[in-house]
Scaffold this active site. Structure first.
Site, PDB file in Angstrom:
ATOM      1  N   HIS A   1      -3.634  -5.553   1.123  1.00 51.48           N
ATOM      2  CA  HIS A   1      -3.009  -5.793   2.435  1.00 51.48           C
ATOM      3  C   HIS A   1      -3.085  -7.266   2.834  1.00 51.48           C
ATOM      4  CE1 HIS A   1      -2.445  -1.602   3.810  1.00 51.48           C
ATOM      5  NE2 HIS A   1      -3.502  -1.339   3.056  1.00 51.48           N
TER       6      HIS A   1
ATOM      7  N   GLU B   1      -1.508  -8.702   5.099  1.00 50.47           N
ATOM      8  CA  GLU B   1      -1.390  -8.807   6.566  1.00 50.47           C
ATOM      9  C   GLU B   1      -2.750  -8.674   7.257  1.00 50.47           C
ATOM     10  OE1 GLU B   1      -0.690  -6.179   4.842  1.00 50.47           O
ATOM     11  OE2 GLU B   1      -1.096  -4.331   5.945  1.00 50.47           O
TER      12      GLU B   1
ATOM     13  N   CYS C   1       0.831  -1.207   0.000  1.00 52.16           N
ATOM     14  CA  CYS C   1       0.000   0.000   0.000  1.00 52.16           C
ATOM     15  C   CYS C   1       0.871   1.266   0.000  1.00 52.16           C
ATOM     16  CB  CYS C   1      -0.990  -0.050   1.169  1.00 52.16           C
ATOM     17  SG  CYS C   1      -2.374   1.084   0.951  1.00 52.16           S
TER      18      CYS C   1
END
Lengths: 80, 233
Positions: free
Chosen positions: B204, B206, B87
């Site tokens: 993302h 994560e 990002c």
């Protein structure tokens, strides 16, 4: 010395923000606006009176940070 | 795997990133402040997490890309070290010249915060070995400037060299303008540098690493990186 660096999108690069502003002007009924491209203006104070040196510093500033030359052009002016 | 997560002012995803590295790759990362001029000795992987470094002033990632630690990252990448930017981290890598092109305002102008479906184009990179080529994974995006753009020569090279690693697709893996939510050219969601050791992506992973999150499709990226280095330390 006062200087101005103007950063604009290269021609051909899509400018959705400019398009949105263009649409807003049209919806306001502002006549005579064909198209809008959005850019940035940096007003910069430069010490000393050496124009050449000032221009070189501003060019470096534009190349290294103020503009992303992948998509943007810039113009350096000493304005007084 | 010895990992390092860079921390810039305004970044807000560094703890999620550290947690994902611990959970999925068994790697407890060093958190490295942006004013550092060196990375911890023996670092294998440098991660630039997401967020809003310097409030997105000037251009997203522009100011962070010029911070002292980035010279160390540049040297690390030049020596073959793995660098991952997510990002805002992707935006920083582009602004730093470690990846080509630029991430422009989303074509629809709106900030997009929702799950994206991305197709893993290659599984033969250290970043994607935890997946199969062609696999579609569900990973959240949260960005206003994710519309990838580069000059046509660069795009042709990215495509020709197989350096487009992730693309936005429909859930079944089909390319469609409806699913290319930010208007990126060639539906690009993530790219590799020429050497193949620097990856930038807007989604993302994560955010999808634990059952509690409702999806674990992001685990493969970190687990794959962990496997890439297992046995080397």
């Amino acid at each position: 010395m006062k200087a101005r660096v103007t950063v604009t999108l290269k021609s051909g690069v899509l400018d959705p923000q400019g398009k949105a502003i263009e649409g807003a002007l049209k919806s306001l009924g502002v006549e005579g606006v064909a198209s809008v491209r959005q850019g940035k203006v940096f007003d910069i104070e430069v010490p000393g009176a050496d124009r050449g040196r000032a221009e070189a510093a501003l060019k470096e500033a534009a190349e290294r940070l103020l503009a992303n030359t992948v998509i943007e052009d810039y113009r350096v002016e000493i304005v007084g | 795997m010895k990992s390092a997560v860079l921390v810039f002012p305004g970044i807000n995803r560094e703890r999620d990133m550290a947690r994902a590295l611990r959970l999925c790759a068994g790697s407890d990362p060093a958190m490295v402040w942006h004013t550092e001029t060196a990375l911890p000795a023996g670092t294998d992987l440098v991660v630039l997490p997401g967020g809003f470094s310097y409030g997105d002033y000037l251009r997203c990632g522009a100011i962070a890309a010029r911070s002292p630690v980035m010279d160390a990252v540049r040297a690390f990448a030049a020596s073959g070290g793995l660098v991952l930017g997510i990002c805002n981290g992707f935006q920083i890598l582009c602004e730093a010249g470690l990846l080509p092109g630029v991430l422009m305002r989303n074509a629809g102008l709106k900030f997009i915060c929702k799950d994206a479906y991305i197709r893993v184009e290659r599984a033969d990179t250290p970043f994607t070995r935890g997946y199969d080529a062609g696999q579609v994974i569900r990973v959240p995006v949260a960005h206003g400037e994710g519309n990838y753009m580069a000059d046509s020569e660069t795009i042709a090279r990215l495509e020709g060299d197989g350096r487009i690693v992730f693309r936005y697709t429909a859930p079944d893996g089909a390319l469609s303008p409806d699913w290319n939510m930010n208007g990126s050219i060639y539906a690009i969601a993530g790219i590799l540098n020429e050497r193949g050791n620097v990856l930038g992506m807007m989604p993302h992973p994560e955010n999808h690493v634990e059952d509690l999150m409702g999806c674990t499709d992001g685990r493969g990226l970190f687990a794959g990186l962990g496997r890439h280095f297992s046995g080397r330390h």
